[in-house]
Design an enzyme around this catalytic site. Structure first.
Site, mmCIF file in Angstrom:
data_model
loop_
_atom_site.group_PDB
_atom_site.id
_atom_site.type_symbol
_atom_site.label_atom_id
_atom_site.label_comp_id
_atom_site.label_asym_id
_atom_site.label_seq_id
_atom_site.Cartn_x
_atom_site.Cartn_y
_atom_site.Cartn_z
ATOM 1 N N SER A 142 1.024 -1.337 0.135
ATOM 2 C CA SER A 142 0.241 -0.699 0.167
ATOM 3 C C SER A 142 1.078 1.237 0.032
ATOM 4 O O SER A 142 1.975 1.080 -0.009
ATOM 5 C CB SER A 142 -1.070 -0.169 1.092
ATOM 6 O OG SER A 142 -1.203 1.323 1.356
ATOM 7 N N TYR A 171 -1.913 -1.551 10.422
ATOM 8 C CA TYR A 171 -1.824 -1.368 9.206
ATOM 9 C C TYR A 171 -0.435 -0.330 8.304
ATOM 10 O O TYR A 171 -0.217 -1.576 7.450
ATOM 11 C CB TYR A 171 -3.199 -1.126 8.131
ATOM 12 C CG TYR A 171 -3.330 -1.192 6.689
ATOM 13 C CD1 TYR A 171 -4.572 -2.327 6.264
ATOM 14 C CD2 TYR A 171 -3.201 -0.301 5.635
ATOM 15 C CE1 TYR A 171 -4.679 -2.036 4.800
ATOM 16 C CE2 TYR A 171 -3.116 -0.219 4.370
ATOM 17 C CZ TYR A 171 -4.022 -1.749 3.689
ATOM 18 O OH TYR A 171 -4.263 -1.105 2.660
HETATM 19 P P1 NAD Z 1 -11.164 -6.122 -0.769
HETATM 20 O O1 NAD Z 1 -12.021 -5.587 0.218
HETATM 21 O O2 NAD Z 1 -12.161 -5.572 -2.419
HETATM 22 O O3 NAD Z 1 -10.783 -7.201 -0.935
HETATM 23 C C1 NAD Z 1 -9.381 -7.924 0.114
HETATM 24 C C2 NAD Z 1 -9.382 -9.592 -0.102
HETATM 25 O O4 NAD Z 1 -9.253 -9.717 1.176
HETATM 26 C C3 NAD Z 1 -10.927 -9.843 -0.583
HETATM 27 O O5 NAD Z 1 -10.989 -11.050 -1.613
HETATM 28 C C4 NAD Z 1 -11.059 -10.542 0.846
HETATM 29 O O6 NAD Z 1 -11.835 -11.890 1.004
HETATM 30 C C5 NAD Z 1 -10.185 -11.360 1.547
HETATM 31 N N1 NAD Z 1 -9.082 -10.758 3.008
HETATM 32 C C6 NAD Z 1 -9.671 -10.504 3.551
HETATM 33 N N2 NAD Z 1 -9.421 -11.669 4.656
HETATM 34 C C7 NAD Z 1 -9.717 -12.522 4.823
HETATM 35 C C8 NAD Z 1 -8.608 -14.121 5.186
HETATM 36 N N3 NAD Z 1 -8.503 -14.073 6.716
HETATM 37 N N4 NAD Z 1 -8.583 -14.698 4.573
HETATM 38 C C9 NAD Z 1 -8.533 -14.845 3.282
HETATM 39 N N5 NAD Z 1 -9.186 -13.348 2.020
HETATM 40 C C10 NAD Z 1 -9.437 -12.362 3.298
HETATM 41 O O7 NAD Z 1 -10.038 -5.106 -0.822
HETATM 42 P P2 NAD Z 1 -9.067 -4.442 -2.296
HETATM 43 O O8 NAD Z 1 -8.911 -3.477 -1.682
HETATM 44 O O9 NAD Z 1 -9.109 -5.113 -3.337
HETATM 45 O O10 NAD Z 1 -7.569 -4.928 -1.219
HETATM 46 C C11 NAD Z 1 -6.925 -5.873 -1.864
HETATM 47 C C12 NAD Z 1 -5.005 -5.506 -1.024
HETATM 48 O O11 NAD Z 1 -4.686 -4.225 -1.441
HETATM 49 C C13 NAD Z 1 -4.516 -5.332 0.498
HETATM 50 O O12 NAD Z 1 -4.158 -5.980 0.455
HETATM 51 C C14 NAD Z 1 -5.140 -3.917 0.787
HETATM 52 O O13 NAD Z 1 -4.290 -3.736 1.652
HETATM 53 C C15 NAD Z 1 -4.340 -3.234 -0.068
HETATM 54 N N6 NAD Z 1 -4.639 -2.014 -0.564
HETATM 55 C C16 NAD Z 1 -6.111 -1.648 -0.810
HETATM 56 C C17 NAD Z 1 -5.904 -0.479 -1.232
HETATM 57 C C18 NAD Z 1 -7.174 0.574 -1.472
HETATM 58 O O14 NAD Z 1 -7.479 1.526 -1.020
HETATM 59 N N7 NAD Z 1 -8.258 -0.259 -1.780
HETATM 60 C C19 NAD Z 1 -5.088 0.883 -0.749
HETATM 61 C C20 NAD Z 1 -3.951 0.550 -0.844
HETATM 62 C C21 NAD Z 1 -3.772 -1.176 -0.897
#
Ligand code: NAD
Length: 259
Positions: free
Chosen positions: A141, A154
């Site tokens: 991130s 986080y």
């Molecule tokens: P999202 O909530 O759509 O996806 C999160 C995914 O992680 C989902 O598929 C969920 O089922 C899975 N997950 C959560 N807990 C879990 C567990 N215990 N076991 C297995 N799977 C689990 O969100 P996203 O934005 O697509 O996030 C994906 C990645 O990107 C994450 O690592 C997040 O930290 C990172 N990220 C997101 C953003 C943002 O703004 N959305 C920014 C920076 C980084």
């Protein structure tokens, strides 16, 4: 990437789902992992398979548990064959002031965002080393590069994931394996949707001002990053063209990290 076998964790929504779709479209067989409604996820897997001709399977492994993370990697090898590509993308968030931050949330955020990547990489490396190549991409991130208030677990986990990325890159390079991190800015996915109310509580802002004040103002582009834009960066890092890129920490953040 024709016929490469890929595991994408956290692939039942958002960035991970966009990545699984793109890798399948580029010729990979894919194991999606993530939580959610079984029938809906199986429909999505069938849809990706029908559109791409790829083999697409799903594991509901709970990555907060090391034994389930190891089992996921074993299931992927059994279902698809040796894993060539591992995308550690599962993530969870919790927003609270540090002095009130629940200890069980600290443990959960560290387990899913950081420790699961360690366990999955450890399980994936022997077969990659035997085959003389592999690709590992960790979704960190922008908060793996800079700090932010009210997200201590986080920020720590994502900085840790960036550190793990560099450590793995150095050890794995002699075996033709690369390990890189992508660092998204704000992408409108469930992880952000769930934060709006939490952010409003902790900052005292009205919910309808949170997106602009907490998230968008930090990105010079002034707009949300699209999941597909992050998926493109990940897919590039998984390609043969990226063979000399390893240990890199690549922002896909609309300029957020330039502040
Ligand atoms: P999202 O909530 O759509 O996806 C999160 C995914 O992680 C989902 O598929 C969920 O089922 C899975 N997950 C959560 N807990 C879990 C567990 N215990 N076991 C297995 N799977 C689990 O969100 P996203 O934005 O697509 O996030 C994906 C990645 O990107 C994450 O690592 C997040 O930290 C990172 N990220 C997101 C953003 C943002 O703004 N959305 C920014 C920076 C980084």
């Amino acid at each position: 990437m024709q016929d490469r076998n890929a595991v994408v964790t956290g692939a039942t929504s958002g960035i991970g789902l966009a990545t699984a779709r793109l890798l399948a479209a580029r010729g990979c067989n894919v194991m999606l992992n993530g939580l959610g409604d079984r029938a809906e996820i199986e429909r999505v897997c069938a849809d990706i398979a029908a559109q791409t001709g790829a083999r697409v399977v799903w594991s509901p492994a709970d990555l907060s548990r090391p034994d389930e993370t190891r089992a996921l990697m074993a299931q992927a090898a059994e279902a698809l064959g040796p894993v060539d590509i591992l995308v550690n993308n599962a993530g969870v968030q919790h927003v609270a002031a540090l002095h009130e931050f629940p200890e069980e949330k600290w443990d959960l955020v560290l387990a899913v965002n950081l420790s699961a990547a360690f366990h999955a990489i450890k399980a994936a490396l022997p077969a990659m080393m035997e085959r003389g190549g592999g690709r590992i991409v960790n979704t960190a991130s922008v908060l793996g590069m800079v700090g932010a208030p009210h997200k201590p677990a986080y920020v720590a986990a994502k900085h840790g994931l960036v550190g793990l990325t560099k450590a793995v890159a150095i050890e794995a390079a002699p075996h033709g394996i690369t390990c890189n991190a992508v660092c998204p800015g704000t992408v409108m996915t469930p992880i952000i949707e769930r934060q709006i109310a939490q952010q409003a509580r902790v900052t005292g802002l009205p919910e309808d001002e949170v997106l602009d004040t907490v998230f968008l103002r930090r990105m010079p582009t002034g707009r949300l990053v699209r999941p597909e834009e992050v998926a493109e960066a990940i897919a590039f890092l998984c390609s043969d063209a990226a063979a000399s890129i390893t240990g890199a920490v690549i922002p896909v953040d609309g300029g957020y990290s330039t502040h």
